[in-house]
Design a protein around this motif. Structure first.
Motif, short mmCIF file in Angstrom:
data_model
loop_
_atom_site.label_atom_id
_atom_site.label_comp_id
_atom_site.label_asym_id
_atom_site.label_seq_id
_atom_site.Cartn_x
_atom_site.Cartn_y
_atom_site.Cartn_z
N GLU A 93 21.04 35.23 -30.77
CA GLU A 93 20.04 35.14 -31.77
C GLU A 93 20.00 34.07 -32.88
O GLU A 93 18.84 33.13 -33.17
CB GLU A 93 20.72 36.88 -32.82
N THR A 94 21.17 33.87 -32.92
CA THR A 94 21.58 32.24 -34.10
C THR A 94 21.16 31.31 -33.63
O THR A 94 20.83 30.13 -34.61
CB THR A 94 23.32 32.64 -34.40
N TYR A 95 20.67 31.10 -32.18
CA TYR A 95 19.74 30.06 -31.81
C TYR A 95 18.63 29.50 -31.17
O TYR A 95 17.84 28.69 -30.99
CB TYR A 95 20.66 29.57 -30.31
N LYS A 96 17.75 31.12 -31.80
CA LYS A 96 16.15 31.06 -31.03
C LYS A 96 15.88 29.82 -32.37
O LYS A 96 14.80 28.94 -31.57
CB LYS A 96 15.98 31.82 -32.10
N ASN A 97 15.74 29.80 -34.16
CA ASN A 97 15.07 28.54 -34.65
C ASN A 97 15.66 27.24 -34.57
O ASN A 97 14.11 26.56 -34.59
CB ASN A 97 16.35 28.98 -36.13
N ALA A 98 16.33 26.90 -34.36
CA ALA A 98 16.99 25.86 -33.66
C ALA A 98 16.45 25.15 -32.33
O ALA A 98 16.05 23.90 -32.13
CB ALA A 98 18.97 25.02 -33.13
N LEU A 99 16.40 26.13 -31.35
CA LEU A 99 15.59 25.85 -29.80
C LEU A 99 14.31 25.65 -30.36
O LEU A 99 13.66 24.89 -29.56
CB LEU A 99 15.37 26.85 -29.03
N LEU A 100 13.21 26.24 -31.31
CA LEU A 100 11.84 26.33 -31.25
C LEU A 100 12.15 24.74 -32.40
O LEU A 100 10.96 24.20 -31.83
CB LEU A 100 11.22 27.22 -32.72
N GLU A 101 12.71 24.53 -33.31
CA GLU A 101 12.41 23.13 -34.66
C GLU A 101 13.13 21.86 -33.01
O GLU A 101 12.24 21.02 -33.28
CB GLU A 101 13.79 23.04 -34.95
N VAL A 102 13.78 22.05 -31.55
CA VAL A 102 13.50 21.15 -31.04
C VAL A 102 11.69 20.64 -30.23
O VAL A 102 11.65 19.47 -30.55
CB VAL A 102 14.44 21.20 -29.79
N PHE A 103 11.87 22.35 -30.14
CA PHE A 103 10.18 21.30 -29.58
C PHE A 103 9.08 21.32 -30.33
O PHE A 103 8.09 20.27 -30.31
CB PHE A 103 9.89 23.54 -28.52
N ALA A 104 9.68 21.70 -31.32
CA ALA A 104 8.69 21.28 -33.06
C ALA A 104 8.40 19.60 -33.05
O ALA A 104 7.21 19.42 -33.36
CB ALA A 104 8.39 22.35 -34.17
N ASN A 105 9.58 19.14 -32.49
CA ASN A 105 9.64 18.18 -32.96
C ASN A 105 9.55 17.10 -32.22
O ASN A 105 9.61 15.53 -32.02
CB ASN A 105 11.31 17.68 -33.62
#
Length: 240
Positions: free
Chosen positions: A227-239
């Motif tokens: 749960e706490t790692y979802k946003n960080a994973l999305l950010e990696v792909f967004a960048n």
């Protein structure tokens, strides 16, 4: 010339602080910025101090060093000191650089600072990791890494899977320090116990990652996304 490691000390015993300061002053390129004997005052000031390393005593009244460590920002590296050995595994789970038993020996403290230097120098290189493994001191090229997980035998160790499906065990290394060594754009921590190479991800959802790492001839490795790692994973792909 080596850059100076700036550290802050927290111990509830004044004598212990004096002794630790004395040891640090005898170690080249180490500077004690400030010392505290109260965890609450330490936490109120730490983010405004120019330091990269916190030396924390574990056994303190009111608030112990483990609780303090959980409240420190990820930019600070932690060295724990304690008279007891049973905290070792718990301390490494909290992403500390090292764990030094009391009474502290100067040579042992030097080793702890050497680990800090090694992590710092590795983070500058980014294209490879140099660390003690089950094969001795080893250089691993980051582009060969597909998956990293906490060892099931010892949580302080990390098991790396390479592109050829071979594995290597990194000894006494936590995820925070490991992530600092890896190119941030190429790796993501997806749960408390696993890091995956972005290049190894075939598809992912908010709960699961499907990799191109084969578990057998027909199936591919699937990993749970915390749960706490979802946003960080999305950010990696967004960048990307």
């Amino acid at each position: 010339m080596s850059s100076t490691i700036k550290c802050v000390i927290l111990d509830d015993e004044i004598l212990a602080i004096s002794y630790l300061k004395l040891l640090c002053e005898q170690i080249e390129n180490v500077e004690v910025v400030k010392a505290f004997n109260d965890p609450k005052i330490f936490l109120s000031e730490i983010n405004n101090l120019d330091c990269t390393v916190c030396i924390l005593d574990i056994e303190m009244p009111g608030m112990n060093g483990l609780q303090v460590a959980e409240s420190i920002s990820d930019s600070k590296k932690i060295i724990f000191t304690t008279a007891y050995k049973e905290y070792a595994a718990e301390a490494f789970d909290l992403n500390v650089v090292d764990y030094v038993r009391k009474p502290i020996q100067k040579e042992r403290l030097i080793q702890a600072f050497e680990k800090v230097k090694q992590i710092n120098s590795n983070s500058a290189k980014k294209d490879f990791i140099e660390w003690n493994t089950n094969m001795g001191k080893t250089i691993i090229f980051t582009e060969q890494i597909t998956h990293i997980k906490t060892s099931e035998i010892d949580s302080r160790d990390k098991e790396i899977t390479l592109k050829d499906n071979s594995t290597i065990i990194l000894k006494n290394l936590n995820f925070r320090s490991l992530l600092e060594m890896l190119p941030a754009k190429d790796f993501a921590q997806i749960n408390k116990k696993e890091i995956v190479a972005i290049s190894a991800i075939k598809i992912f959802s908010t709960t699961e990652v499907v990799t191109n790492i084969k578990t057998n001839q027909e199936n591919f490795l699937k990993l749970h996304v915390g749960e706490t790692y979802k946003n960080a994973l999305l950010e990696v792909f967004a960048n990307k």
